[in-house]
Design a protein around this motif. Structure first.
Motif, PDB file in Angstrom:
ATOM      1  N   UNK A  89      13.971 -48.716 -22.948  1.00 48.63           N
ATOM      2  CA  UNK A  89      15.264 -49.215 -22.480  1.00 48.63           C
ATOM      3  C   UNK A  89      15.165 -50.636 -21.944  1.00 48.63           C
ATOM      4  N   UNK A  90      13.939 -51.084 -21.634  1.00 44.76           N
ATOM      5  CA  UNK A  90      13.776 -52.417 -21.040  1.00 44.76           C
ATOM      6  C   UNK A  90      13.382 -53.469 -22.059  1.00 44.76           C
ATOM      7  N   UNK A  91      13.030 -53.062 -23.253  1.00 43.09           N
ATOM      8  CA  UNK A  91      12.494 -54.056 -24.189  1.00 43.09           C
ATOM      9  C   UNK A  91      12.995 -53.840 -25.601  1.00 43.09           C
ATOM     10  N   UNK A 103      10.485 -58.502 -21.803  1.00 37.95           N
ATOM     11  CA  UNK A 103      11.545 -57.505 -21.676  1.00 37.95           C
ATOM     12  C   UNK A 103      12.893 -58.144 -22.002  1.00 37.95           C
ATOM     13  N   UNK A 104      13.876 -57.301 -22.300  1.00 38.66           N
ATOM     14  CA  UNK A 104      15.222 -57.821 -22.523  1.00 38.66           C
ATOM     15  C   UNK A 104      15.946 -57.935 -21.181  1.00 38.66           C
ATOM     16  N   UNK A 105      17.196 -58.334 -21.210  1.00 30.71           N
ATOM     17  CA  UNK A 105      17.903 -58.640 -19.964  1.00 30.71           C
ATOM     18  C   UNK A 105      18.011 -57.399 -19.069  1.00 30.71           C
ATOM     19  N   UNK A 106      18.162 -56.236 -19.694  1.00 28.17           N
ATOM     20  CA  UNK A 106      18.213 -55.014 -18.887  1.00 28.17           C
ATOM     21  C   UNK A 106      16.899 -54.815 -18.156  1.00 28.17           C
ATOM     22  N   UNK A 107      15.798 -54.990 -18.878  1.00 35.32           N
ATOM     23  CA  UNK A 107      14.491 -54.844 -18.256  1.00 35.32           C
ATOM     24  C   UNK A 107      14.280 -55.847 -17.135  1.00 35.32           C
ATOM     25  N   UNK A 167      15.904 -54.609 -26.821  1.00 31.23           N
ATOM     26  CA  UNK A 167      16.786 -55.695 -27.243  1.00 31.23           C
ATOM     27  C   UNK A 167      18.021 -55.198 -27.986  1.00 31.23           C
ATOM     28  N   UNK A 185      20.371 -58.114 -27.801  1.00 35.22           N
ATOM     29  CA  UNK A 185      20.474 -58.763 -26.498  1.00 35.22           C
ATOM     30  C   UNK A 185      19.797 -60.132 -26.583  1.00 35.22           C
ATOM     31  N   UNK A 186      20.282 -61.090 -25.771  1.00 34.66           N
ATOM     32  CA  UNK A 186      19.648 -62.420 -25.800  1.00 34.66           C
ATOM     33  C   UNK A 186      18.166 -62.303 -25.446  1.00 34.66           C
TER      34      UNK A 186
END
Lengths: 212, 212, 212
Positions: C154-156, A36-40, C158, C207-208
């Motif tokens: 929304x979580x992945x 997942x990205x940082x939001x996830x 990026x 996103x990082x």
């Protein structure tokens, strides 16, 4: 937040912080495995840490939520998630999970005690109070797994987890019937839950399996 | 719980019990297929049986929940889950599902009628009341499937299910407009819903398909 | 619904309608990709459009829900879903998604502003208010993906999405501290959120990533 009235309260608070970190880290690791990205990562960590208590409060119609009363916990989760993303590597996952077993087990017991206490204060029947304790301890992980598109680990692990909280909750309820002081019911719930969980892991207990 | 004021109420209660068992068994079978442990079986059976009504009560802000007022239903679900785990084999699944079609269809209608009734009592508009009826009847199964990491069957089965409850709910609403007695609106909702469901299964009706 | 007091309110209403359509269409397209039936399409479209606001209202303990106050929105979603099922083909999906980027970005900002506003009115702390804004804008899509058995986009993804709403929410909060008029806080939240989202898409910001 004021200073603590008694050393016992301070101890409870410390345990709560440790347990919240353990639960949040389980979310961070799951999110990392799913890339997942940082939001996830932040959302899953938050849900793993506070999802159980929030669901309990929704069911009991209690407001404000724990994390609304203690906004610093949210900031802490955000900081933890970002830090983990910067510094945590895959080889850290297993050691972290092992190191978290103890705070997780104690936290499970403590969260269960909190759930039982709130449900009892709301005049709910004993069985429902124990269920609320189990939900408080377990459903953070359940929601974490649902968001990550996995069958919840608590439902298929075959190692007793929710069941320990269930027994611990009944210990809590039983002592309440005997008019024990509040601190004793909490201690009993934590000791029984964490003790059973420890035994289950140590002796490698397995839940019975479907022979379908 | 007291004895029933009328034979009609007793009949309603019997239908409710049968429907709850049918819904819970759908959860047990799904959990068995996914090889969940006993905790998973109990939770999924509980969610399948009471998830729809609980979601409705959350949305309507009604407390206490049905299963808080009738704790014996929870004990019943737990007993059912454990018994099923001990005695149910894979070859029982299909016959059970077939035997459950009737209580499931009648229960769908009854649950829809309960949802419409509660939403109407809360002064909600007709369309929302019908939605609450459909949610009561269908979302237990939806939450069951989400917990088991499946796309909800109610959304992709292509056999009318939620739609029957939708039509039945409107029948209920329509009779209310005509100042029918309460028992008649319930009977109408159940008969229309279960009748349509039966027709749909018998004539093998299919919902239209995307030709994407 | 009465006529609007000011042109600004009429504009807000128009944006809200456009955003709701964009969110619902994202649900329709996801449901079509998963080959859901008409019930699934309607439910997923409804959840995508109203799930975020409904979750926010559940957490804030606010009733009635938006869609209870404005039943016409539900009829609209149903009509949209049926129409899409009749006329939309796979080759329409990508152009539709592209055409929806603008109303989606503006809607994200507007929904975030509504969430911040309601949470502030409920006396919640600033961080929680911003979270409620993000939940309003983002969790419709999250619930849509959970129902469709996907890890939430929304979580992945990026690509910054929730993060834009997060920054926009803080802009809103900041202007409130300065006693800005209500319309200015809304405009700021929308402009910052949609502007950041537009920049992110245009410049292809990422996103990082975990380097696990």
């Amino acid at each position: 937040m004021n200073w603590f009235a008694t050393p016992f309260e301070a101890l409870l608070y410390l345990i709560e912080v440790a347990a919240t970190i353990a639960f949040a880290l389980s979310g961070v690791i799951m999110a990392a495995r799913k890339r997942l990205d940082i939001v996830g990562v932040c959302v899953v960590a938050f849900v793993a840490a506070f999802g159980g208590g929030t669901l309990r409060d929704l069911l009991l119609d209690q407001r404000p939520f724990f994390w609304v009363r203690n906004v610093n916990f949210i900031w802490g989760i955000l900081a933890l998630s970002v830090t983990a993303m910067l510094f945590m590597r895959q080889r850290h996952f297993q050691p972290t999970e092992r190191a978290m077993l103890l705070p997780d087990a104690i936290g499970l017991g403590l969260f269960a005690a909190v759930g039982v206490d709130m449900a009892t204060a709301a005049q709910l029947p004993a069985l429902v109070a124990v269920m609320m304790g189990v939900i408080t301890g377990v459903f953070g992980g359940v929601l974490r797994d649902v968001l990550c598109n996995e069958i919840p680990q608590a439902f298929q692990d075959h190692r007793p987890y929710a069941l320990c909280a269930f027994v611990g909750g009944w210990a809590d309820i039983g002592l309440r019937q005997l008019d024990s002081p509040a601190w004793l019911t909490v201690v009993a719930c934590v000791v029984v839950t964490a003790g059973l969980r420890g035994l289950a892991l140590w002796r490698n207990w397995q839940l019975p399996i479907w022979r379908v």
